[in-house]
Write a protein that holds these residues in place. Structure first.
Motif, PDB file in Angstrom:
ATOM      1  N   THR A  73      -7.319  26.176  36.493  1.00 50.99           N
ATOM      2  CA  THR A  73      -6.329  25.743  37.371  1.00 50.99           C
ATOM      3  C   THR A  73      -6.098  24.113  36.849  1.00 50.99           C
ATOM      4  O   THR A  73      -4.768  24.028  36.404  1.00 50.99           O
ATOM      5  N   PHE A  74      -6.765  23.571  36.610  1.00 55.12           N
ATOM      6  CA  PHE A  74      -6.597  21.837  36.444  1.00 55.12           C
ATOM      7  C   PHE A  74      -6.178  21.853  34.835  1.00 55.12           C
ATOM      8  O   PHE A  74      -5.200  21.280  34.661  1.00 55.12           O
ATOM      9  N   VAL A  75      -6.884  22.689  34.018  1.00 52.34           N
ATOM     10  CA  VAL A  75      -6.408  22.389  32.644  1.00 52.34           C
ATOM     11  C   VAL A  75      -5.149  23.182  32.233  1.00 52.34           C
ATOM     12  O   VAL A  75      -4.692  22.595  31.154  1.00 52.34           O
ATOM     13  N   ASN A  76      -4.515  24.002  33.005  1.00 50.59           N
ATOM     14  CA  ASN A  76      -3.315  24.635  32.618  1.00 50.59           C
ATOM     15  C   ASN A  76      -2.354  23.644  33.330  1.00 50.59           C
ATOM     16  O   ASN A  76      -1.954  23.925  34.496  1.00 50.59           O
ATOM     17  N   LEU A  77      -1.612  23.012  32.577  1.00 52.44           N
ATOM     18  CA  LEU A  77      -0.497  22.169  33.039  1.00 52.44           C
ATOM     19  C   LEU A  77       0.761  22.595  33.656  1.00 52.44           C
ATOM     20  O   LEU A  77       1.571  22.304  34.478  1.00 52.44           O
ATOM     21  N   ASP A  78       0.663  24.032  33.367  1.00 58.76           N
ATOM     22  CA  ASP A  78       2.012  24.810  34.086  1.00 58.76           C
ATOM     23  C   ASP A  78       1.560  25.704  34.881  1.00 58.76           C
ATOM     24  O   ASP A  78       2.320  26.841  35.030  1.00 58.76           O
ATOM     25  N   TYR A  79       0.490  25.615  35.425  1.00 57.76           N
ATOM     26  CA  TYR A  79      -0.146  26.422  36.307  1.00 57.76           C
ATOM     27  C   TYR A  79       0.685  27.077  37.516  1.00 57.76           C
ATOM     28  O   TYR A  79       1.164  28.232  37.744  1.00 57.76           O
ATOM     29  N   ASN A  80       0.931  26.241  38.295  1.00 54.72           N
ATOM     30  CA  ASN A  80       1.811  26.433  39.441  1.00 54.72           C
ATOM     31  C   ASN A  80       3.265  26.435  39.035  1.00 54.72           C
ATOM     32  O   ASN A  80       4.041  25.644  38.326  1.00 54.72           O
ATOM     33  N   LYS A  81       3.842  27.482  39.460  1.00 53.28           N
ATOM     34  CA  LYS A  81       5.286  27.905  39.024  1.00 53.28           C
ATOM     35  C   LYS A  81       6.585  27.387  39.899  1.00 53.28           C
ATOM     36  O   LYS A  81       7.596  27.594  39.492  1.00 53.28           O
ATOM     37  N   THR A  82       6.049  26.804  40.962  1.00 48.05           N
ATOM     38  CA  THR A  82       7.286  26.176  41.766  1.00 48.05           C
ATOM     39  C   THR A  82       7.339  24.628  41.726  1.00 48.05           C
ATOM     40  O   THR A  82       8.128  24.260  42.451  1.00 48.05           O
ATOM     41  N   GLY A  83       6.871  24.100  40.582  1.00 50.42           N
ATOM     42  CA  GLY A  83       6.955  22.648  40.310  1.00 50.42           C
ATOM     43  C   GLY A  83       5.976  21.720  40.863  1.00 50.42           C
ATOM     44  O   GLY A  83       5.889  20.423  40.179  1.00 50.42           O
ATOM     45  N   SER A  84       4.808  22.160  41.578  1.00 46.87           N
ATOM     46  CA  SER A  84       3.813  21.354  41.668  1.00 46.87           C
ATOM     47  C   SER A  84       2.903  21.010  40.438  1.00 46.87           C
ATOM     48  O   SER A  84       2.562  21.960  39.869  1.00 46.87           O
ATOM     49  N   ASN A  85       2.634  19.671  40.516  1.00 50.43           N
ATOM     50  CA  ASN A  85       1.755  19.231  39.194  1.00 50.43           C
ATOM     51  C   ASN A  85       0.392  19.583  39.404  1.00 50.43           C
ATOM     52  O   ASN A  85      -0.472  19.143  38.267  1.00 50.43           O
ATOM     53  N   LEU A  86      -0.310  19.564  40.638  1.00 53.20           N
ATOM     54  CA  LEU A  86      -1.570  19.825  40.654  1.00 53.20           C
ATOM     55  C   LEU A  86      -2.391  18.452  40.165  1.00 53.20           C
ATOM     56  O   LEU A  86      -3.819  18.665  40.008  1.00 53.20           O
ATOM     57  N   ASN A  87      -1.778  17.271  39.876  1.00 53.83           N
ATOM     58  CA  ASN A  87      -2.739  16.277  39.605  1.00 53.83           C
ATOM     59  C   ASN A  87      -3.750  15.663  40.457  1.00 53.83           C
ATOM     60  O   ASN A  87      -4.861  15.515  39.856  1.00 53.83           O
ATOM     61  N   TYR A  88      -3.665  16.135  41.778  1.00 56.38           N
ATOM     62  CA  TYR A  88      -4.651  15.546  42.595  1.00 56.38           C
ATOM     63  C   TYR A  88      -6.070  16.401  42.475  1.00 56.38           C
ATOM     64  O   TYR A  88      -6.828  16.131  43.286  1.00 56.38           O
ATOM     65  N   LEU A  89      -5.813  17.488  41.623  1.00 54.29           N
ATOM     66  CA  LEU A  89      -7.243  18.133  41.223  1.00 54.29           C
ATOM     67  C   LEU A  89      -8.210  17.218  40.731  1.00 54.29           C
ATOM     68  O   LEU A  89      -9.448  17.504  40.714  1.00 54.29           O
ATOM     69  N   ASN A 142      -0.886  10.858  28.847  1.00 51.50           N
ATOM     70  CA  ASN A 142      -0.245  10.133  29.262  1.00 51.50           C
ATOM     71  C   ASN A 142       0.656  10.343  30.500  1.00 51.50           C
ATOM     72  O   ASN A 142       1.150   9.435  30.981  1.00 51.50           O
ATOM     73  N   ILE A 143       0.923  11.663  30.663  1.00 49.52           N
ATOM     74  CA  ILE A 143       1.636  12.054  31.768  1.00 49.52           C
ATOM     75  C   ILE A 143       1.055  11.809  33.339  1.00 49.52           C
ATOM     76  O   ILE A 143       2.041  11.706  34.216  1.00 49.52           O
ATOM     77  N   SER A 144      -0.178  11.452  33.358  1.00 44.61           N
ATOM     78  CA  SER A 144      -0.495  11.050  34.890  1.00 44.61           C
ATOM     79  C   SER A 144      -1.794   9.973  35.007  1.00 44.61           C
ATOM     80  O   SER A 144      -2.578  10.382  34.273  1.00 44.61           O
ATOM     81  N   SER A 145      -1.534   9.132  35.559  1.00 44.69           N
ATOM     82  CA  SER A 145      -2.786   7.939  35.774  1.00 44.69           C
ATOM     83  C   SER A 145      -3.947   8.834  36.634  1.00 44.69           C
ATOM     84  O   SER A 145      -4.882   8.424  36.616  1.00 44.69           O
ATOM     85  N   ILE A 146      -3.216   9.443  37.522  1.00 44.18           N
ATOM     86  CA  ILE A 146      -4.106  10.356  38.311  1.00 44.18           C
ATOM     87  C   ILE A 146      -5.225  11.191  37.703  1.00 44.18           C
ATOM     88  O   ILE A 146      -6.369  11.333  37.994  1.00 44.18           O
ATOM     89  N   ARG A 147      -4.527  12.178  36.738  1.00 43.33           N
ATOM     90  CA  ARG A 147      -5.502  12.868  35.863  1.00 43.33           C
ATOM     91  C   ARG A 147      -6.416  12.230  35.225  1.00 43.33           C
ATOM     92  O   ARG A 147      -7.815  12.425  34.973  1.00 43.33           O
ATOM     93  N   ARG A 148      -5.825  10.930  34.282  1.00 44.53           N
ATOM     94  CA  ARG A 148      -6.954  10.130  33.690  1.00 44.53           C
ATOM     95  C   ARG A 148      -8.057   9.348  34.588  1.00 44.53           C
ATOM     96  O   ARG A 148      -9.244   9.466  34.127  1.00 44.53           O
ATOM     97  N   GLY A 149      -7.708   8.971  35.683  1.00 46.97           N
ATOM     98  CA  GLY A 149      -8.704   8.365  36.642  1.00 46.97           C
ATOM     99  C   GLY A 149      -9.749   9.398  36.813  1.00 46.97           C
ATOM    100  O   GLY A 149     -10.868   9.144  37.168  1.00 46.97           O
ATOM    101  N   GLY A 150      -9.005  10.638  37.393  1.00 45.59           N
ATOM    102  CA  GLY A 150     -10.085  11.577  37.830  1.00 45.59           C
ATOM    103  C   GLY A 150     -11.128  12.181  36.540  1.00 45.59           C
ATOM    104  O   GLY A 150     -12.450  12.260  37.098  1.00 45.59           O
TER     105      GLY A 150
END
Length: 360
Positions: A145-161, A197-205
């Motif tokens: 789920t995490f590695v698929n950037l387009d996983y959620n079809k409703t617009g959620s980015n799931l960065n906090y995974l 580049n798209i998310s510092s949350i993902r980079r930090g995790g």
């Protein structure tokens, strides 16, 4: 004794209650959850907590959203976390299973709030210990789920995974899974997110995962193997566009040689600090120090130190350099993590660090 008006809200928080009454009640509770005192009041209301959790799957999106946001606030409190994980929706469903199900539902709206809740829960050591057995069978699913950037079809980015996975990697069984002998090694799929580049949350995790694995010195040789090419990902946030001599350039990982002039360091200081913490941890073992030296880490840190303005971060950089510039006979131990520093020196070293930072 008068009834607590808060208790009366329970009747309006039932799945079959009128939508407007549920909405008004949740709005009131959401405001209450914005303060620590308010959260402490809510934690004494077991029935209301149950109702909030049940409403996270309400058919009306705004109701579900507010219930989830309430739980984000409640689980930001460690006591709140320990109360929430006690609840079993439907009487037998594990609440972690429920929330993982939400995350893996590609059509679940407000899944980002669910990821925040799971991140908050796993940040609490006791809660992670209690819930880890529930997470373990779902690790592959969470990774996919995490590695698929387009996983959620409703617009959620799931960065906090990303912070969720970082928190999970504090557990030794998860670290073992990340570097399991079966191919491909799961850690490999997290590494590119160190530099996304798209998310510092993902980079930090992603960098947090590496840091947590580095705490276990038995994994250093595996982490620094050529198969993973870890240093390419780990050094990217702190390397700039400086020029190096030919000999220095040749020692760097291939992907970091001759970078374009527009290459910039990571703007997030917390990420840069985590990189330095991880390098420091990798210096604990002889093999770690040798590999870092052979891959030009000193040269990268030398240039980074010239650029960094934050005194505490500069000190963290110097701590790594101080180790790398020593010969192994000067270091005096194969595994520095096993060297015990007498307690009487703790305050002295801390005072020296504080004096250095204040002088900078």
């Amino acid at each position: 004794m008068a009834n607590d008006p808060l208790d009366e809200l329970t009747q309006f928080l039932q799945p079959d209650s009128r939508i407007d009454l549920k909405h008004i009640s949740l709005d009131h509770l959401l405001g209450l959850s914005g303060t620590e005192d308010g959260i402490n009041i809510l934690l004494k209301k077991e029935e209301i907590l149950k109702c909030i959790i049940d409403l996270t799957n309400d058919k009306v999106e705004e109701i579900s959203k507010n219930a989830l946001l309430l739980l984000v606030n409640i689980t930001a409190n460690s006591k709140g976390v320990l109360e929430v994980i006690k609840y079993k929706p439907g009487g037998n469903t594990n609440i972690i299973e429920l929330f993982i199900g939400y995350v893996q539902d590609q059509h679940k709206k407000n899944a980002d709030a669910v990821c925040m809740i799971l991140s908050n829960i796993t940040r609490v050591d006791k809660a992670l210990e209690i819930t880890i057995d529930t997470f373990l069978p779902h690790l592959n699913g969470i990774l996919n789920t995490f590695v698929n950037l387009d996983y959620n079809k409703t617009g959620s980015n799931l960065n906090y995974l990303a912070p969720l996975c970082s928190n999970l990697s504090c557990n030794p069984r998860v670290r073992k899974w990340l570097l399991q002998t079966n191919r491909p090694v799961p850690l490999l799929q997290f590494l590119p997110f160190c530099n996304i580049n798209i998310s510092s949350i993902r980079r930090g995790g992603a960098i947090g995962i590496i840091r947590n694995i580095s705490l276990d010195t038995s994994y250093h040789e595996c982490l620094l193997s050529t198969d993973l090419d870890l240093l390419t990902y780990l050094l990217t946030p702190i390397i700039g566009n400086e020029e190096y001599s030919d000999n220095e350039m040749d020692s760097l990982p291939i992907a970091l040689q001759y970078l374009p002039t527009e290459k910039q360091r990571d703007p997030d200081i917390d990420i840069r600090k985590m990189v330095l913490e991880t390098l420091n941890l990798l210096c604990a073992t002889k093999i770690g120090r040798e590999i870092l030296r052979n891959n030009g880490v000193y040269y990268v840190l030398r240039e980074y130190h010239k650029w960094e303005k934050d005194p505490k971060t500069r000190l963290a950089c110097e701590n790594v350099v101080d180790i790398l510039i020593q010969k192994e006979e000067e270091v005096g131990a194969d595994d520095l993590s096993k060297v015990e520093v007498p307690a009487k020196y703790d305050d002295k070293f801390q005072k020296m660090d504080e004096d250095y930072v204040n002088s900078g």
